[in-house]
Design an enzyme around this catalytic site. Structure first.
Site, PDB file in Angstrom:
ATOM      1  N   ASP A  53     -16.722  -0.650 -10.656  1.00 57.19           N
ATOM      2  CA  ASP A  53     -15.916   0.250  -9.833  1.00 57.19           C
ATOM      3  C   ASP A  53     -15.109  -0.525  -8.790  1.00 57.19           C
ATOM      4  OD1 ASP A  53     -14.773   2.618  -9.025  1.00 57.19           O
ATOM      5  OD2 ASP A  53     -16.444   3.205  -7.715  1.00 57.19           O
TER       6      ASP A  53
ATOM      7  N   HIS B 267     -11.932   3.726  -8.956  1.00 59.67           N
ATOM      8  CA  HIS B 267     -11.663   5.171  -9.065  1.00 59.67           C
ATOM      9  C   HIS B 267     -10.588   5.635  -8.083  1.00 59.67           C
ATOM     10  CE1 HIS B 267     -14.901   5.557  -5.860  1.00 59.67           C
ATOM     11  NE2 HIS B 267     -14.007   6.394  -5.398  1.00 59.67           N
TER      12      HIS B 267
ATOM     13  N   SER C 277     -13.611   5.884   0.288  1.00 60.15           N
ATOM     14  CA  SER C 277     -13.809   5.038  -0.887  1.00 60.15           C
ATOM     15  C   SER C 277     -12.870   3.836  -0.862  1.00 60.15           C
ATOM     16  CB  SER C 277     -13.566   5.840  -2.169  1.00 60.15           C
ATOM     17  OG  SER C 277     -14.552   6.831  -2.337  1.00 60.15           O
TER      18      SER C 277
END
Length: 319
Positions: free
Chosen positions: A160, A130, A265
């Site tokens: 992911d 992402h 992230s």
């Protein structure tokens, strides 16, 4: 009869008691017993006996006293912190920070910031899907400030995960990957990433739980996360940070209370041996918090590194 008394009186020192009235030839008076000199030794022995029941700190104190109190202001001998930064947050940060990068992705929707972990010396970087999904341009900044253009090698939206490659890079410091199967609840961990674009930010905490079911979007055309906003995910049947969409995937995550914020992230969750045990992927913020007001409340999630290792070959093949 020879008289010894006067000669002996002349030889007697004022600090010694007088000899007997009739001493034999060659008599030398014995020095007095030094009772006071033995009292500290007796005290040290008593303290040493007590120290045996108390522990190493008291033993070190006994050693200092027995040496005449030298170094009264010095650190206690034998403490690992005084001798080395091994197994400390500072030591982990110093060792691993060169292997963590900042990733900026540009798309038609704008720009976003995330993090990544160096896998090889020539510039393979693992991050979250992402972070770079939908990006038309990717720029990576190293811990030393150098920047490189990067291209996507492979993605796995179902986990992911994504792999990007720096252009023209060499001599980078790869991270050491650990074994997430050996992680235990309560283990101390360190998180390194670029929250809000603050490159090389270090936080610490513990592993709060294992095998948490975290659900994220797996849509290939999902836009990168906007600056100051966490990536949408589901946990416990609820959505956080927005809508996860129709196409979703669920993975077993490591939960940590190490502070994670938007931009963390793709960064690393690290054990105290300096080994990466997870890729930070999601953070919980109160539902009322949006945009730049969102922040860590001690509920973060990371993809176990064993999942990364199992997926790495497919990512390299462009899967």
């Amino acid at each position: 009869m020879t008289d010894y008394s006067q000669g002996d009186q002349q030889q007697t020192s004022p600090s010694y008691p007088p000899p007997p009235a009739y001493a034999p030839p060659g008599y030398a008076p014995a020095p007095p017993r030094r009772e006071r000199a033995r009292r500290p030794v007796a005290l040290i022995v008593a303290v040493a006996i007590a120290a045996a029941g108390i522990g190493g700190g008291a033993s070190a104190l006994v050693q200092q006293v027995s040496r005449g109190g030298e170094g009264a202001g010095s650190a206690v001998n034998g403490t690992s912190v005084a001798q080395s930064s091994k197994n400390t947050v500072a030591g982990v940060a110093q060792a691993v920070s060169p292997s963590i990068v900042e990733i900026k992705a540009a798309s038609t929707a704008g720009r976003s910031t995330g993090s990544g972990v160096i896998m090889t010396g020539d510039g393979e970087i693992v991050t979250n899907n992402h972070v770079i999904s939908g990006a038309s341009e990717i720029t990576v900044r190293l811990n030393d400030g150098k920047t490189y253009a990067a291209e996507v090698v492979g993605t796995d939206p179902g986990k992911d995960l994504a792999l990007v490659k720096l252009k023209g890079a060499s001599g980078l410091k790869p991270a050491t990957l650990g074994d997430s199967g050996k992680v235990r609840v309560g283990d101390q961990v360190v998180a390194i990433g670029s929250p809000e674009g603050l490159t090389g930010t270090v936080t610490s905490g513990i592993v709060s739980a294992l095998d948490r079911d975290v659900t994220v979007s797996k849509e290939e055309d999902q836009q990168p996360q906007a600056p100051g906003q966490g990536w949408p995910f589901e946990f416990g049947g609820r959505e956080f940070n927005g809508d996860t969409g129709q196409s979703k995937t669920t993975y077993k995550a490591i939960q940590t209370d190490a502070s994670l914020n938007p931009g963390n992230s793709g960064g690393a969750l690290i054990n105290m041996n300096g080994e990466v045990i997870g890729i930070n992927s999601a953070m919980y913020s109160p539902s009322a918090a949006t945009g730049s007001t969102a922040g860590s409340v001690g509920l973060g999630f990371a993809i176990p590194v064993n999942t990364v290792k199992a997926d790495l070959d497919e990512l390299r093949d462009g899967s």
